[in-house]
Design an enzyme around this catalytic site. Structure first.
Site, PDB file in Angstrom:
ATOM      1  N   GLY A  40      -3.398  32.484 -25.425  1.00 19.43           N
ATOM      2  CA  GLY A  40      -2.667  33.744 -25.272  1.00 19.43           C
ATOM      3  C   GLY A  40      -3.215  34.704 -26.308  1.00 19.43           C
ATOM      4  O   GLY A  40      -3.049  34.470 -27.499  1.00 19.43           O
ATOM      5  N   HIS A  41      -3.915  35.717 -25.873  1.00 23.18           N
ATOM      6  CA  HIS A  41      -4.588  36.640 -26.786  1.00 23.18           C
ATOM      7  C   HIS A  41      -3.937  38.018 -26.694  1.00 23.18           C
ATOM      8  O   HIS A  41      -3.897  38.619 -25.622  1.00 23.18           O
ATOM      9  CB  HIS A  41      -6.082  36.731 -26.440  1.00 23.18           C
ATOM     10  CG  HIS A  41      -6.803  35.428 -26.636  1.00 23.18           C
ATOM     11  ND1 HIS A  41      -8.141  35.262 -26.383  1.00 23.18           N
ATOM     12  CD2 HIS A  41      -6.353  34.228 -27.086  1.00 23.18           C
ATOM     13  CE1 HIS A  41      -8.482  34.016 -26.663  1.00 23.18           C
ATOM     14  NE2 HIS A  41      -7.408  33.364 -27.086  1.00 23.18           N
TER      15      HIS A  41
HETATM   16  P1  GDP Z   1      -5.179  34.810 -30.626  1.00 25.38           P
HETATM   17  O1  GDP Z   1      -4.666  33.763 -29.719  1.00 25.38           O
HETATM   18  O2  GDP Z   1      -6.097  34.263 -31.677  1.00 25.38           O
HETATM   19  O3  GDP Z   1      -5.792  35.974 -29.909  1.00 25.38           O
HETATM   20  O4  GDP Z   1      -3.898  35.375 -31.417  1.00 25.38           O
HETATM   21  P2  GDP Z   1      -2.453  35.706 -30.788  1.00 25.38           P
HETATM   22  O5  GDP Z   1      -2.539  36.973 -30.027  1.00 25.38           O
HETATM   23  O6  GDP Z   1      -1.876  34.533 -30.099  1.00 25.38           O
HETATM   24  O7  GDP Z   1      -1.603  35.882 -32.129  1.00 25.38           O
HETATM   25  C1  GDP Z   1      -1.993  36.782 -33.101  1.00 25.38           C
HETATM   26  C2  GDP Z   1      -0.837  37.766 -33.323  1.00 25.38           C
HETATM   27  O8  GDP Z   1      -1.077  38.525 -34.490  1.00 25.38           O
HETATM   28  C3  GDP Z   1      -0.696  38.794 -32.217  1.00 25.38           C
HETATM   29  O9  GDP Z   1       0.662  39.118 -32.081  1.00 25.38           O
HETATM   30  C4  GDP Z   1      -1.487  39.996 -32.733  1.00 25.38           C
HETATM   31  O10 GDP Z   1      -1.056  41.225 -32.190  1.00 25.38           O
HETATM   32  C5  GDP Z   1      -1.161  39.919 -34.192  1.00 25.38           C
HETATM   33  N1  GDP Z   1      -2.175  40.433 -35.128  1.00 25.38           N
HETATM   34  C6  GDP Z   1      -3.511  40.326 -35.091  1.00 25.38           C
HETATM   35  N2  GDP Z   1      -4.063  40.808 -36.225  1.00 25.38           N
HETATM   36  C7  GDP Z   1      -3.022  41.255 -36.979  1.00 25.38           C
HETATM   37  C8  GDP Z   1      -2.916  41.839 -38.277  1.00 25.38           C
HETATM   38  O11 GDP Z   1      -3.905  42.024 -38.984  1.00 25.38           O
HETATM   39  N3  GDP Z   1      -1.661  42.117 -38.726  1.00 25.38           N
HETATM   40  C9  GDP Z   1      -0.549  41.891 -37.994  1.00 25.38           C
HETATM   41  N4  GDP Z   1       0.619  42.196 -38.524  1.00 25.38           N
HETATM   42  N5  GDP Z   1      -0.601  41.345 -36.778  1.00 25.38           N
HETATM   43  C10 GDP Z   1      -1.820  41.017 -36.277  1.00 25.38           C
HETATM   44  P1  IMO Z   2      -5.087  30.678 -28.476  1.00 30.08           P
HETATM   45  O1  IMO Z   2      -6.374  30.927 -27.726  1.00 30.08           O
HETATM   46  C1  IMO Z   2      -2.354  27.880 -30.369  1.00 30.08           C
HETATM   47  C2  IMO Z   2      -2.201  23.826 -28.805  1.00 30.08           C
HETATM   48  C3  IMO Z   2      -0.835  23.484 -28.228  1.00 30.08           C
HETATM   49  C4  IMO Z   2      -0.785  22.003 -28.564  1.00 30.08           C
HETATM   50  C5  IMO Z   2      -2.227  21.557 -28.324  1.00 30.08           C
HETATM   51  C6  IMO Z   2      -2.474  20.947 -26.959  1.00 30.08           C
HETATM   52  O2  IMO Z   2      -3.985  31.588 -28.092  1.00 30.08           O
HETATM   53  O3  IMO Z   2      -5.336  30.598 -29.945  1.00 30.08           O
HETATM   54  P2  IMO Z   2      -2.681  22.066 -24.552  1.00 30.08           P
HETATM   55  O4  IMO Z   2      -1.700  22.846 -23.741  1.00 30.08           O
HETATM   56  O5  IMO Z   2      -3.942  22.810 -24.858  1.00 30.08           O
HETATM   57  O6  IMO Z   2      -2.969  20.703 -23.997  1.00 30.08           O
HETATM   58  O7  IMO Z   2      -1.920  21.797 -25.956  1.00 30.08           O
HETATM   59  O8  IMO Z   2      -3.030  22.714 -28.471  1.00 30.08           O
HETATM   60  N1  IMO Z   2      -2.844  25.037 -28.263  1.00 30.08           N
HETATM   61  C7  IMO Z   2      -2.816  26.222 -28.874  1.00 30.08           C
HETATM   62  N2  IMO Z   2      -2.191  26.603 -29.997  1.00 30.08           N
HETATM   63  N3  IMO Z   2      -3.129  28.767 -29.694  1.00 30.08           N
HETATM   64  C8  IMO Z   2      -3.780  28.394 -28.571  1.00 30.08           C
HETATM   65  O9  IMO Z   2      -4.619  29.228 -27.936  1.00 30.08           O
HETATM   66  C9  IMO Z   2      -3.619  27.079 -28.094  1.00 30.08           C
HETATM   67  N4  IMO Z   2      -4.084  26.388 -27.034  1.00 30.08           N
HETATM   68  C10 IMO Z   2      -3.608  25.150 -27.151  1.00 30.08           C
HETATM   69  O10 IMO Z   2       0.189  24.208 -28.854  1.00 30.08           O
HETATM   70  O11 IMO Z   2      -0.508  21.828 -29.927  1.00 30.08           O
HETATM   71 MG    MG Z   3      -2.831  32.953 -29.076  1.00 38.05          MG
END
Ligand code: GDP
Ligand code: IMO
Ligand code: MG
Length: 434
Positions: A40-41
């Site tokens: 989830g990005h």
């Molecule tokens: P990803 O899976 O690595 O793309 O990261 P996620 O989107 O799952 O989680 C990162 C969270 O941090 C998201 O809610 C972003 O909007 C937020 N985020 C990213 N960089 C920053 C930052 O520098 N500061 C803050 N406060 N939030 C950030």
């Molecule tokens: P992004 O790209 C955080 C974790 C799950 C669990 C383990 C196995 O957003 O950084 P799965 O469903 O892949 O078999 O679960 O991996 N996991 C993540 N944790 N960010 C992710 O993706 C993840 N993708 C899988 O929470 O611990």
């Molecule tokens: Mg994520």
């Protein structure tokens, strides 16, 4: 021009989407190379906030080609929904192409993911429940359905019948659950094939053409390196094949290692983890709650992008991070969420572990040894002034500069980019990445 890989250095959710969205400006092609919609990005730009699970973060630029590579596990319903959601918010998703070689996440994968977690009981992995582990298991077992199969109606029926027969034996025999029905499954996937057809392409050829034309290709990692099957905290890892590490990027789009120029590691300024498994620097008290709930009133606390689960929080673990730097061959770091640390009187960096009375500075392979690891901390002063408006390194409070420099020193790689907020421009470019 070569390819640049952006990889998560910890346990996922480091802010890869946010960094790719920023770096995509200079790329021609942005490609996802591994995992599935367990990812989830989050991207926050002038159009608002988006949570992408399969579509690469380059989709917001009208001139970028976005690819879902052969290494990705694609849930067709999730992808079609994501495309529809983007289009409904005015984002043209027709520059998206999906590899015909990508594996399809099928209904039995989602079901088995859940049943298998139930069977593991107290030893559950804490998966996202999206069927990704079972999908990659079937890929390796040569029992997978690929995107190309959805486009061959004549061949899909017998293939599906054989595979479903096997899966139903597993579902009823091992897990004691109800079997899945063939006709509904066939009809659903023929329909998915019809809708996906305009998006399907030989994505490998598109990447190669861009590289040969001298354009930058950005390879967007999913998950985190410490969730890697080989190098991660096994068995509390994800099952992506190819791996979500920098090494997996070439396999996941179909290029060679010499095509990759740089590997950029995204690290949070602290650590988080969702799901189960050892986490030596985990903070269970007030400090952890405070970091988790920073920005919660705007829906921006540390809660899973895919599942909404509260993320476990910890101090930055430089033992695990250094290991990740090494096996990914990282050439630069992007440090995110520095703003979240503001207001704490002091900060801790884990520089070693004490395991059974011994000081160790490497990540043990055994999950039980890692569970026994007590972090050895170095304490640094905190800062009060907000940093989310800062755009130059020298304008950061001296304590924040010290923290970043110390991280850089402990990891042995330059911090080229510092993110101080979720929005595209809330970044300090210390050195241009490309
Ligand atoms: P990803 O899976 O690595 O793309 O990261 P996620 O989107 O799952 O989680 C990162 C969270 O941090 C998201 O809610 C972003 O909007 C937020 N985020 C990213 N960089 C920053 C930052 O520098 N500061 C803050 N406060 N939030 C950030
Ligand atoms: P992004 O790209 C955080 C974790 C799950 C669990 C383990 C196995 O957003 O950084 P799965 O469903 O892949 O078999 O679960 O991996 N996991 C993540 N944790 N960010 C992710 O993706 C993840 N993708 C899988 O929470 O611990
Ligand atoms: Mg994520």
């Amino acid at each position: 021009m070569p390819a640049v890989v952006v990889v998560g250095g910890q346990w996922g959710d480091e802010g890869k989407g946010r960094i790719v969205d920023l770096l995509a400006r200079k790329a021609r092609v942005v490609a996802r190379y591994s995992a599935g919609n367990n990812a989830g990005h989050t991207i926050v730009n002038e159009r608002g906030e988006f949570k992408l699970h399969l579509v690469p973060a380059g989709i917001f630029y009208p001139d970028k080609t976005c690819l879902i590579g052969n290494g990705v596990a694609v849930d067709p319903a999730v992808l079609l929904d994501e495309i529809a959601q983007l289009e409904s918010r005015g984002v043209d998703a027709h520059r998206l192409k999906v590899s015909e070689r990508a594996q399809v996440v099928m209904p039995w994968h989602r079901l088995i993911d859940r049943l298998d977690e139930e069977l593991r009981g107290a030893g559950a992995i804490g998966t996202t429940g999206k069927g990704i582990g079972p999908c990659f298991t079937d890929k390796v077992a040569r029992r997978g359905i690929r995107i190309a199969d959805l486009l061959e109606p004549e061949d899909l029926a017998p293939r599906l019948r054989a595979v479903l027969d096997y899966q139903n034996r597993l579902i009823t025999g091992v897990y004691g659950a109800e079997p899945l029905e063939f006709d509904a499954c066939l009809e659903e996937h023929l329909a998915h094939g019809r809708r996906l057809r305009p998006f399907v392409a030989d994505t490998q050829a598109i990447v190669i053409d861009a590289l040969r034309a001298g354009d930058y290709v950005l390879l967007e990692g999913a998950q985190g390196s410490l969730l890697d099957l080989d190098h991660g905290t096994y068995e509390y890892v994800t099952s992506s094949v190819p791996s979500s590490t920098a090494g997996g990027a070439t396999l996941g789009v179909g290029i060679g290692p010499t095509d990759v120029q740089r590997a950029v590691g995204v690290f949070k300024s602290y650590c988080t983890r969702v799901g189960n498994g050892p986490f030596p620097t985990e903070l269970t008290g007030d400090v952890g709650d405070r970091l988790r709930d920073h920005g919660k009133e705007f829906g921006r606390g540390e809660y899973g992008t895919t599942t909404g689960r509260p993320r476990r929080i910890g101090w930055l673990d430089t033992v695990a991070a250094r290991y990740s730097v090494r096996f990914n061959g990282l050439s630069a770091l992007a440090l995110t969420r520095l703003d979240v640390l503001e207001g704490l009187p002091s900060l801790k960096l884990c520089t070693a572990y004490e395991i059974d009375g011994q000081i160790v500075s490497t990540l043990p392979a055994s999950a039980s040894a890692l569970r026994r690891a007590k972090p050895v901390y170095e304490e640094l002063p905190g800062w009060d002034a907000p940093v989310s408006g800062v755009r130059a390194f020298d304008d950061l409070p001296p304590q924040a500069q010290l923290y970043v420099r110390r991280v850089e020193r402990l990891l042995g790689v330059p911090v080229d980019l510092i993110s101080v907020g979720p929005e595209r421009e809330q970044a300090i470019i210390v050195n241009p990445i490309f």
